[in-house]
Write a protein that holds these residues in place. Structure first.
Motif, mmCIF file in Angstrom:
data_model
loop_
_atom_site.group_PDB
_atom_site.id
_atom_site.type_symbol
_atom_site.label_atom_id
_atom_site.label_comp_id
_atom_site.label_asym_id
_atom_site.label_seq_id
_atom_site.Cartn_x
_atom_site.Cartn_y
_atom_site.Cartn_z
ATOM 1 N N ASP A 1 0.839 -1.200 0.000
ATOM 2 C CA ASP A 1 0.000 0.000 0.000
ATOM 3 C C ASP A 1 0.872 1.248 0.000
ATOM 4 O O ASP A 1 1.952 1.272 0.598
ATOM 5 N N GLY B 1 0.872 5.493 0.692
ATOM 6 C CA GLY B 1 0.166 6.585 1.347
ATOM 7 C C GLY B 1 0.516 7.926 0.721
ATOM 8 O O GLY B 1 1.592 8.110 0.147
ATOM 9 N N GLU C 1 3.133 8.148 10.267
ATOM 10 C CA GLU C 1 2.881 6.711 10.268
ATOM 11 C C GLU C 1 2.011 6.290 11.449
ATOM 12 O O GLU C 1 2.312 6.581 12.603
ATOM 13 N N VAL D 1 -1.926 9.012 8.333
ATOM 14 C CA VAL D 1 -2.202 8.247 7.113
ATOM 15 C C VAL D 1 -2.859 6.938 7.525
ATOM 16 O O VAL D 1 -2.310 6.201 8.353
ATOM 17 N N LYS E 1 -4.326 3.111 7.830
ATOM 18 C CA LYS E 1 -3.989 1.756 7.438
ATOM 19 C C LYS E 1 -5.174 1.181 6.665
ATOM 20 O O LYS E 1 -6.307 1.224 7.132
ATOM 21 N N LYS E 2 -4.900 0.691 5.472
ATOM 22 C CA LYS E 2 -5.992 0.137 4.661
ATOM 23 C C LYS E 2 -6.193 -1.328 5.033
ATOM 24 O O LYS E 2 -5.301 -2.144 4.866
ATOM 25 N N CYS F 1 -4.601 9.558 2.096
ATOM 26 C CA CYS F 1 -5.143 8.385 1.407
ATOM 27 C C CYS F 1 -4.116 7.265 1.435
ATOM 28 O O CYS F 1 -2.903 7.506 1.418
ATOM 29 N N THR F 2 -4.606 6.039 1.460
ATOM 30 C CA THR F 2 -3.763 4.865 1.297
ATOM 31 C C THR F 2 -4.415 3.992 0.226
ATOM 32 O O THR F 2 -5.600 3.684 0.314
ATOM 33 N N TYR G 1 4.142 12.012 -0.612
ATOM 34 C CA TYR G 1 3.849 10.583 -0.557
ATOM 35 C C TYR G 1 4.478 10.019 0.706
ATOM 36 O O TYR G 1 5.421 10.584 1.274
ATOM 37 N N TRP H 1 7.558 0.931 2.599
ATOM 38 C CA TRP H 1 6.994 -0.295 2.015
ATOM 39 C C TRP H 1 7.474 -1.578 2.680
ATOM 40 O O TRP H 1 6.878 -2.639 2.499
#
Length: 464
Positions: free
Chosen positions: A42, A44, A131, A135, A137-138, A159-160, A409, A413
């Motif tokens: 994902d 962010g 973090e 942002v 967590k999806k 957005c994520t 951004y 990752w």
């Protein structure tokens, strides 16, 4: 900055699912071969807004957090009609490959409050300030959104999204369309989901170099043993336009002008190599290349369609040099190596060959070799990927209460390779904002050797 330790709390106040305002027939949309090169990670992105100067917005409704969230949700429901893949879910097909279920599941929308002022956010250290706080967590769907009210009346919109569904170019299209919709403006771009634009050829063909650039996941070696003594962290720096121009001039060699990105990448490569103890260690530097202009096929209708294609159209060529070479040779030599690396991937044939390479290996999952890093004692030098974010639309992200004071951004990752993305500053004067996700030791080298260039992001760098 106050709050430098990230010592502020975030209160989650509400969560709901925002679906497209119009119903749609449920269907499945295959991922393209280029989508299949992405692991399930994902990405962010976030934008910071100061307290609105204007007291009211459209229809004289006062600008409060509640009214701004209403604008965001209403526009999101409308724009998802065109960007319906962001309202779907990723599922597996009959052979175990991921594909999109376009079912209008919707986007999980979080509302939150953070007891900190915008000026006090320690954006230099997003691991502490962003973090897990600003942002989202999806956990479901393809896209997740969070709107956070700040103590000063400011706002953070984040957005994520699932990288397998969209690259940065596609996400930027969506973000701009969302902001345009919020201001009742017509969309400047409409996304295309024509997977046939990236169909493999029959018979397929590709250059043998593809077997060097990409690898089946089953062939990957265990994690790099050299990196287990260090860990990846995120930092955000500010780079002034004047410093970039000077760097670009230094990177010129034999009369060959280099781009700012090439010069920047070359310097980064040399600094990271300087921290390697052995001169024979192999240092990899990859550069993300967008294939849309390479596959456009001219100025006709099909060319315009591929320019608005929504999905992944990326390749990651990389160059590999020893730490000794990078330390001893001038910046112009490293810049030429970066330039030659890019030249290998800026053709339509390269991307057509990559599509065919994936087809030849399906349904075996594959990925870019550089993301795997080195795995042996002889080949455990660093690996870093640079992705140009110069199309990052921070200047266009106005939902009606003013332009963003800052945007970036956010992509920790979790892989073995580092990741760096330079983006334009919200100030719009040619300065850069640079997000770095590198080993702690590498960042220390950067701050030691190039402190004049990479300045920790501070509140005065925001567009107030």
């Amino acid at each position: 900055m106050d709050g430098a330790k990230g010592d502020f709390s975030v209160e989650m106040r509400r969560k709901e699912v925002v679906a497209a305002v119009l119903p749609m027939k449920e269907h499945r949309l295959p991922l393209s071969n280029l989508d299949l090169l992405l692991p399930p990670v994902d990405v962010g992105v976030f934008f910071c807004y100061k307290k609105p100067v204007s007291a009211t917005g459209e229809d004289n409704i006062p600008f409060t957090f509640t009214s701004m969230v209403c604008v965001l949700k209403k526009a999101l429901a409308q724009v998802l009609v065109s960007y319906y893949t962001f309202a779907g879910e990723v599922v597996k097909n009959t052979v175990g490959e991921p594909e999109l279920l376009c079912n209008n599941y919707g986007v999980v929308f979080h509302e939150a409050f953070a007891n900190i002022e915008l000026r006090d956010l320690n954006l230099y250290n997003p691991d502490e300030s962003i973090e897990g706080k600003l942002v989202p967590k999806k956990k479901q769907g393809v896209l997740s959104v969070q709107a956070t009210e700040l103590k000063c009346g400011g706002l953070v919109v984040a957005c994520t999204f699932d990288h397998r569904v969209a690259d940065a170019y596609s996400a930027n299209m969506f973000l701009v369309s969302w902001a345009e919709t919020a201001q009742s403006k017509p969309l400047s771009l409409f996304p295309s989901f024509r997977r046939s634009l990236l169909n493999p050829r029959h018979p397929g063909r590709y250059d043998p170099s593809m077997d060097y650039m990409y690898v089946p996941i089953s062939a990957l070696q265990p994690p790099n043993p050299c990196n287990q003594v260090d860990h990846l962290i995120s930092r955000i720096y500010y780079v002034e336009a004047e410093q970039l121009s000077e760097l670009q001039a230094l990177a010129r060699g034999s009369g060959q002008k280099r781009t700012k990105l090439e010069a920047f990448t070359a310097l980064l490569w040399k600094i990271i190599a300087s921290g390697e103890g052995g001169s024979c260690k192999r240092c990899k530097m990859g550069i993300v290349v967008d294939g849309r202009t390479r596959l456009s096929g001219g100025d006709g209708k099909e060319g315009e369609t591929i320019k608005t294609y929504f999905g992944n159209v990326l390749s990651i060529p990389f160059a590999e040099k020893t730490a000794g070479e990078l330390r001893e040779r001038p910046l112009s030599w490293a810049a030429e190596a970066v330039h030659n690396c890019l030249e290998s991937a800026v053709t339509g044939e390269h991307f057509l060959g990559l599509i065919d390479w994936v087809e030849a290996h399906r349904p075996e999952p594959t990925m870019a070799t550089i993301y795997a890093g080195g795995s042996s004692e002889e080949d455990c030098g660093p690996a870093v990927v640079v992705s140009s974010g110069q199309r990052f639309p921070v200047a266009k992200m106005d939902f009606g209460w003013g332009k963003a004071a800052f945007g970036s951004y956010h992509f920790p990752w979790g892989g073995d390779a580092g990741y760096v993305m330079p983006m334009p500053s919200a100030v719009g004067n040619g300065d850069w904002v640079v997000y770095m996700h590198l080993l702690k030791g590498q960042l220390q080298m950067i701050e030691t050797q190039a402190s004049h260039l990479f300045r920790p992001l501070a509140s005065h760098h925001l567009c107030f």
